[in-house]
Design a protein around this motif. Structure first.
Motif, PDB file in Angstrom:
ATOM      1  N   ALA A  46     -24.877 -25.702  -1.553  1.00 38.53           N
ATOM      2  CA  ALA A  46     -25.579 -26.349  -0.442  1.00 38.53           C
ATOM      3  C   ALA A  46     -26.525 -25.416   0.292  1.00 38.53           C
ATOM      4  O   ALA A  46     -27.389 -25.879   1.038  1.00 38.53           O
ATOM      5  N   THR A  47     -26.367 -24.104   0.123  1.00 39.51           N
ATOM      6  CA  THR A  47     -27.187 -23.148   0.870  1.00 39.51           C
ATOM      7  C   THR A  47     -28.193 -22.452  -0.040  1.00 39.51           C
ATOM      8  O   THR A  47     -27.934 -22.263  -1.234  1.00 39.51           O
ATOM      9  N   PRO A  48     -29.335 -22.025   0.505  1.00 40.96           N
ATOM     10  CA  PRO A  48     -30.334 -21.317  -0.307  1.00 40.96           C
ATOM     11  C   PRO A  48     -29.786 -20.063  -0.978  1.00 40.96           C
ATOM     12  O   PRO A  48     -30.042 -19.816  -2.157  1.00 40.96           O
ATOM     13  N   GLU A  49     -29.016 -19.271  -0.264  1.00 45.97           N
ATOM     14  CA  GLU A  49     -28.454 -18.051  -0.857  1.00 45.97           C
ATOM     15  C   GLU A  49     -27.414 -18.395  -1.920  1.00 45.97           C
ATOM     16  O   GLU A  49     -27.273 -17.698  -2.922  1.00 45.97           O
ATOM     17  N   GLY A  50     -26.686 -19.477  -1.686  1.00 45.93           N
ATOM     18  CA  GLY A  50     -25.718 -19.906  -2.689  1.00 45.93           C
ATOM     19  C   GLY A  50     -26.378 -20.312  -3.985  1.00 45.93           C
ATOM     20  O   GLY A  50     -25.831 -20.092  -5.073  1.00 45.93           O
ATOM     21  N   VAL A  51     -27.583 -20.882  -3.888  1.00 46.57           N
ATOM     22  CA  VAL A  51     -28.324 -21.261  -5.094  1.00 46.57           C
ATOM     23  C   VAL A  51     -28.702 -20.020  -5.899  1.00 46.57           C
ATOM     24  O   VAL A  51     -28.599 -20.009  -7.130  1.00 46.57           O
ATOM     25  N   VAL A  52     -29.126 -18.968  -5.219  1.00 46.52           N
ATOM     26  CA  VAL A  52     -29.451 -17.711  -5.911  1.00 46.52           C
ATOM     27  C   VAL A  52     -28.214 -17.174  -6.624  1.00 46.52           C
ATOM     28  O   VAL A  52     -28.275 -16.760  -7.790  1.00 46.52           O
ATOM     29  N   ASP A  53     -27.082 -17.202  -5.941  1.00 50.09           N
ATOM     30  CA  ASP A  53     -25.834 -16.748  -6.571  1.00 50.09           C
ATOM     31  C   ASP A  53     -25.513 -17.579  -7.808  1.00 50.09           C
ATOM     32  O   ASP A  53     -25.106 -17.040  -8.849  1.00 50.09           O
ATOM     33  N   ALA A  54     -25.707 -18.892  -7.702  1.00 46.13           N
ATOM     34  CA  ALA A  54     -25.381 -19.779  -8.817  1.00 46.13           C
ATOM     35  C   ALA A  54     -26.321 -19.564  -9.998  1.00 46.13           C
ATOM     36  O   ALA A  54     -25.895 -19.605 -11.163  1.00 46.13           O
ATOM     37  N   ILE A  55     -27.599 -19.333  -9.725  1.00 42.77           N
ATOM     38  CA  ILE A  55     -28.549 -19.040 -10.804  1.00 42.77           C
ATOM     39  C   ILE A  55     -28.106 -17.810 -11.569  1.00 42.77           C
ATOM     40  O   ILE A  55     -28.052 -17.797 -12.808  1.00 42.77           O
ATOM     41  N   CYS A  56     -27.780 -16.760 -10.853  1.00 38.19           N
ATOM     42  CA  CYS A  56     -27.362 -15.512 -11.494  1.00 38.19           C
ATOM     43  C   CYS A  56     -26.077 -15.691 -12.287  1.00 38.19           C
ATOM     44  O   CYS A  56     -25.944 -15.161 -13.404  1.00 38.19           O
ATOM     45  N   ALA A  57     -25.149 -16.455 -11.734  1.00 40.64           N
ATOM     46  CA  ALA A  57     -23.890 -16.694 -12.442  1.00 40.64           C
ATOM     47  C   ALA A  57     -24.130 -17.471 -13.726  1.00 40.64           C
ATOM     48  O   ALA A  57     -23.543 -17.162 -14.778  1.00 40.64           O
ATOM     49  N   ALA A  58     -25.005 -18.489 -13.668  1.00 39.58           N
ATOM     50  CA  ALA A  58     -25.291 -19.284 -14.862  1.00 39.58           C
ATOM     51  C   ALA A  58     -25.988 -18.442 -15.924  1.00 39.58           C
ATOM     52  O   ALA A  58     -25.690 -18.552 -17.120  1.00 39.58           O
ATOM     53  N   VAL A  59     -26.913 -17.588 -15.505  1.00 44.21           N
ATOM     54  CA  VAL A  59     -27.613 -16.715 -16.453  1.00 44.21           C
ATOM     55  C   VAL A  59     -26.634 -15.760 -17.125  1.00 44.21           C
ATOM     56  O   VAL A  59     -26.644 -15.574 -18.347  1.00 44.21           O
ATOM     57  N   GLN A  60     -25.764 -15.147 -16.338  1.00 44.98           N
ATOM     58  CA  GLN A  60     -24.817 -14.175 -16.895  1.00 44.98           C
ATOM     59  C   GLN A  60     -23.826 -14.839 -17.839  1.00 44.98           C
ATOM     60  O   GLN A  60     -23.471 -14.281 -18.885  1.00 44.98           O
ATOM     61  N   GLU A  61     -23.392 -16.047 -17.498  1.00 45.78           N
ATOM     62  CA  GLU A  61     -22.441 -16.742 -18.372  1.00 45.78           C
ATOM     63  C   GLU A  61     -23.108 -17.163 -19.682  1.00 45.78           C
ATOM     64  O   GLU A  61     -22.549 -16.982 -20.771  1.00 45.78           O
ATOM     65  N   ALA A  62     -24.313 -17.719 -19.600  1.00 48.00           N
ATOM     66  CA  ALA A  62     -25.001 -18.183 -20.801  1.00 48.00           C
ATOM     67  C   ALA A  62     -25.354 -17.040 -21.743  1.00 48.00           C
ATOM     68  O   ALA A  62     -25.362 -17.197 -22.963  1.00 48.00           O
ATOM     69  N   SER A  63     -25.639 -15.864 -21.171  1.00 46.01           N
ATOM     70  CA  SER A  63     -26.132 -14.742 -21.978  1.00 46.01           C
ATOM     71  C   SER A  63     -25.042 -13.780 -22.425  1.00 46.01           C
ATOM     72  O   SER A  63     -25.338 -12.755 -23.040  1.00 46.01           O
ATOM     73  N   SER A  64     -23.792 -14.108 -22.161  1.00 48.95           N
ATOM     74  CA  SER A  64     -22.708 -13.151 -22.396  1.00 48.95           C
ATOM     75  C   SER A  64     -22.613 -12.677 -23.840  1.00 48.95           C
ATOM     76  O   SER A  64     -22.206 -11.549 -24.106  1.00 48.95           O
ATOM     77  N   ALA A  65     -23.003 -13.518 -24.796  1.00 44.94           N
ATOM     78  CA  ALA A  65     -22.876 -13.139 -26.206  1.00 44.94           C
ATOM     79  C   ALA A  65     -24.227 -12.908 -26.880  1.00 44.94           C
ATOM     80  O   ALA A  65     -24.309 -12.845 -28.107  1.00 44.94           O
ATOM     81  N   TYR A  66     -25.291 -12.769 -26.071  1.00 47.87           N
ATOM     82  CA  TYR A  66     -26.631 -12.648 -26.638  1.00 47.87           C
ATOM     83  C   TYR A  66     -27.394 -11.510 -25.966  1.00 47.87           C
ATOM     84  O   TYR A  66     -27.129 -11.158 -24.819  1.00 47.87           O
ATOM     85  N   GLU A  67     -28.371 -11.001 -26.683  1.00 48.07           N
ATOM     86  CA  GLU A  67     -29.280 -10.012 -26.112  1.00 48.07           C
ATOM     87  C   GLU A  67     -30.514 -10.754 -25.608  1.00 48.07           C
ATOM     88  O   GLU A  67     -31.305 -11.278 -26.390  1.00 48.07           O
ATOM     89  N   ILE A  68     -30.672 -10.786 -24.309  1.00 52.96           N
ATOM     90  CA  ILE A  68     -31.716 -11.577 -23.668  1.00 52.96           C
ATOM     91  C   ILE A  68     -32.832 -10.659 -23.178  1.00 52.96           C
ATOM     92  O   ILE A  68     -32.584  -9.565 -22.667  1.00 52.96           O
ATOM     93  N   GLU A  69     -34.072 -11.139 -23.314  1.00 54.05           N
ATOM     94  CA  GLU A  69     -35.213 -10.306 -22.940  1.00 54.05           C
ATOM     95  C   GLU A  69     -35.907 -10.735 -21.659  1.00 54.05           C
ATOM     96  O   GLU A  69     -36.628  -9.930 -21.059  1.00 54.05           O
ATOM     97  N   ALA A  70     -35.751 -11.986 -21.230  1.00 54.33           N
ATOM     98  CA  ALA A  70     -36.396 -12.447 -19.998  1.00 54.33           C
ATOM     99  C   ALA A  70     -35.770 -13.762 -19.569  1.00 54.33           C
ATOM    100  O   ALA A  70     -35.083 -14.431 -20.348  1.00 54.33           O
ATOM    101  N   VAL A  71     -36.033 -14.144 -18.318  1.00 53.23           N
ATOM    102  CA  VAL A  71     -35.489 -15.374 -17.737  1.00 53.23           C
ATOM    103  C   VAL A  71     -36.629 -16.169 -17.111  1.00 53.23           C
ATOM    104  O   VAL A  71     -37.468 -15.613 -16.390  1.00 53.23           O
ATOM    105  N   GLY A  72     -36.659 -17.460 -17.394  1.00 54.11           N
ATOM    106  CA  GLY A  72     -37.596 -18.368 -16.744  1.00 54.11           C
ATOM    107  C   GLY A  72     -36.832 -19.362 -15.896  1.00 54.11           C
ATOM    108  O   GLY A  72     -35.811 -19.904 -16.327  1.00 54.11           O
ATOM    109  N   ILE A  73     -37.300 -19.599 -14.673  1.00 51.32           N
ATOM    110  CA  ILE A  73     -36.620 -20.499 -13.745  1.00 51.32           C
ATOM    111  C   ILE A  73     -37.549 -21.631 -13.357  1.00 51.32           C
ATOM    112  O   ILE A  73     -38.675 -21.401 -12.907  1.00 51.32           O
ATOM    113  N   GLY A  74     -37.092 -22.865 -13.530  1.00 48.46           N
ATOM    114  CA  GLY A  74     -37.831 -24.040 -13.083  1.00 48.46           C
ATOM    115  C   GLY A  74     -37.285 -24.522 -11.752  1.00 48.46           C
ATOM    116  O   GLY A  74     -36.112 -24.879 -11.658  1.00 48.46           O
TER     117      GLY A  74
END
Length: 314
Positions: A35-63
């Motif tokens: 619900a909060t702007p800072e919480g959204v930043v935390d959630a973005i980072c958490a989703a990126v880290q979870e999705a990339s856990s088994a892959y070598e990632i070179e960049a992130v795009g956010i819509g």
């Protein structure tokens, strides 16, 4: 560049996906939208880290839904998250340790369709996303057109009715007030209230009252031949097609792509949109070339795929 991650920020969830160079999503992660702007930043980072856990990632795009500056770094205004001049790129880069590109969500979806969906084979494409409101994206000569300040293609807020219906943006008569999922529900409710005998199927799918009609009820009833539901779709299509004709006068694209929830209805809505487009296209009577009106192909994947590919482009 190899694998990248695309992030799609929705009203209820944030989805991140690992995407390869062919536009295939290899892994995803979804977390609730805080619900909060800072919480959204935390959630973005958490989703990126979870999705990339088994892959070598070179960049992130956010819509992100809202105005994004021309440097693709700062969200100038986001109506649903209360971001104002939010330095999203810097915040996420510091947390995930990867290069980050921030893009308007409709632009990202349009780019995904252009690269890997219905827009393949076209270099000049206008995408219109018809959902709760209207979003858009413009590709000219194979390049995403963002405008000088990064906020081009806000098609939903073109004023089509002077002093018309009040829009959430504060203006009146905006296109999305007449050609969106929200408008479709209004048409269905108004017509059912005026002619309830003709809306028997439609009313039966809700709670029996016009106020209880939802978009899904109109779709289901139209497929069953309910005349009020069918007429509601025709009214929506009339406005969408007329707007596309205006956009043709501005951009003269080689194709229009219609996405969003409305496109899921297929020819039920696309054929009336095409008919309205031809009706209002300037020069149609003397044989002006007509851009095809195509249904989006990627569905809910478009934003993730497009954002990831824009991150790959740098």
């Amino acid at each position: 560049m190899g694998l990248t991650i695309g992030v799609d920020i929705g009203g209820t969830k944030i989805a991140a996906g690992v995407v390869d160079e062919e536009g295939a999503i290899l892994n995803t992660s979804k977390v609730p939208t805080p619900a909060t702007p800072e919480g959204v930043v935390d959630a973005i980072c958490a989703a990126v880290q979870e999705a990339s856990s088994a892959y070598e990632i070179e960049a992130v795009g956010i819509g992100a839904a809202g105005f994004v500056d021309d440097k693709r770094a700062t969200v100038l205004f986001a109506p649903n998250i209360n971001w104002r001049y939010e330095p999203l790129k810097d915040k996420v880069e510091q947390r995930v340790g990867l290069p980050v590109v921030v893009e308007n969500d409709a632009n990202a979806a349009a780019w995904g369709e252009y690269r890997f969906g219905a827009g393949q084979g076209h270099d000049d494409v206008v995408c219109v996303t018809v959902g709760t409101g209207i979003g858009g994206g413009i590709i000219i000569g194979g390049r995403l057109h963002r405008g000088r300040y990064g906020v081009a293609a806000e098609f939903g807020h073109i004023r089509v009715v002077p002093d018309g219906l009040l829009c959430g943006c504060g203006s009146q008569g905006c296109w999305e007030q007449y050609a969106s999922g929200r408008a479709l529900v209004r048409y269905g409710q108004q017509r059912a209230a005026a002619t309830p005998d003709a809306a028997e199927i439609l009313l039966g799918l809700g709670d029996g009252t016009p106020q209880g009609i939802q978009g899904k009820h109109i779709s289901q009833a139209a497929r069953q031949g309910d005349p009020v539901a069918v007429d509601s779709f025709r009214e929506l299509a009339r406005w969408v097609g007329a707007g596309l004709a205006d956009l043709a006068s501005l951009f003269d694209p080689s194709a229009f792509i219609v996405g969003g929830g409305i496109s899921d209805e297929g020819d039920l809505v696309l054929e009336p949109i095409r008919k309205s487009f031809r009706r209002w296209l300037v020069g149609n009577t003397w044989g002006r070339p007509q851009a095809p009106v195509l249904a989006a192909q990627l569905g809910g994947r478009a934003g993730i795929v497009g954002a990831a590919d824009l991150a790959r482009q740098g």
